[in-house]
Design a protein around this motif. Sequence first.
Motif, short mmCIF file in Angstrom:
data_model
loop_
_atom_site.label_atom_id
_atom_site.label_comp_id
_atom_site.label_asym_id
_atom_site.label_seq_id
_atom_site.Cartn_x
_atom_site.Cartn_y
_atom_site.Cartn_z
N ARG A 34 2.46 -1.22 4.52
CA ARG A 34 2.13 0.18 4.29
C ARG A 34 3.37 1.05 4.30
O ARG A 34 4.20 0.94 5.21
CB ARG A 34 1.17 0.65 5.38
CG ARG A 34 -0.19 0.01 5.28
CD ARG A 34 -0.90 -0.03 6.64
NE ARG A 34 -2.01 -0.97 6.58
CZ ARG A 34 -1.88 -2.27 6.79
NH1 ARG A 34 -0.72 -2.80 7.08
NH2 ARG A 34 -2.93 -3.07 6.72
N ASN A 80 0.87 -1.17 0.00
CA ASN A 80 0.00 0.00 0.00
C ASN A 80 0.91 1.22 0.00
O ASN A 80 1.55 1.54 0.99
CB ASN A 80 -0.94 0.00 1.21
CG ASN A 80 -1.90 1.17 1.17
OD1 ASN A 80 -1.77 2.08 0.37
ND2 ASN A 80 -2.87 1.13 2.05
N SER A 127 -8.72 2.09 0.18
CA SER A 127 -7.97 0.88 -0.22
C SER A 127 -7.48 0.08 0.98
O SER A 127 -7.60 -1.14 1.00
CB SER A 127 -6.76 1.26 -1.08
OG SER A 127 -7.14 1.84 -2.30
N ASP A 128 -6.92 0.76 1.96
CA ASP A 128 -6.31 0.03 3.07
C ASP A 128 -7.33 -0.81 3.83
O ASP A 128 -7.05 -1.95 4.19
CB ASP A 128 -5.57 0.98 4.03
CG ASP A 128 -4.62 0.22 4.93
OD1 ASP A 128 -3.71 -0.46 4.40
OD2 ASP A 128 -4.80 0.27 6.16
N SER A 145 -1.96 5.05 0.05
CA SER A 145 -3.33 5.31 -0.42
C SER A 145 -4.07 6.24 0.53
O SER A 145 -3.93 6.14 1.75
CB SER A 145 -4.11 4.00 -0.54
OG SER A 145 -3.58 3.19 -1.55
#
Length: 111
Positions: free
Chosen positions: A62, A37, A44-45, A40
């Motif tokens: 992330r 990720n 999305s997460d 974002s």
Amino acid sequence: MKISIIIPAYNVEKYIEDMLKDVINQTFTDFEAIIINDGSTDGSDALLVEYEKKDSRIHVYRFENAGVGISRSRGISLAEGDYIIFLDSDDSINPELLEKLSNTIDTFHSP
């Protein structure tokens, strides 16, 4: 683990779910999906976390936004598979993709 799938993700809430369904429905099951990720700012997460909870083969990492190239490099450094493939978050794949890839690899490594 035989195959690592690396998937960069940046603001892909609207279409990554279809790709994730394609990944988890593979006929070949010895894989890990590493989703990077890339900072974002949409939903999305939350969606990625939902899939990570559903399937132990999915791993979400992330980072601050750095671009697709750096995301792929980060995925490579985290991969534990013998082989790596890259998917984009809007790709669709055949349910037998990994199986066919595995069979092809095995053919090349046979005596």
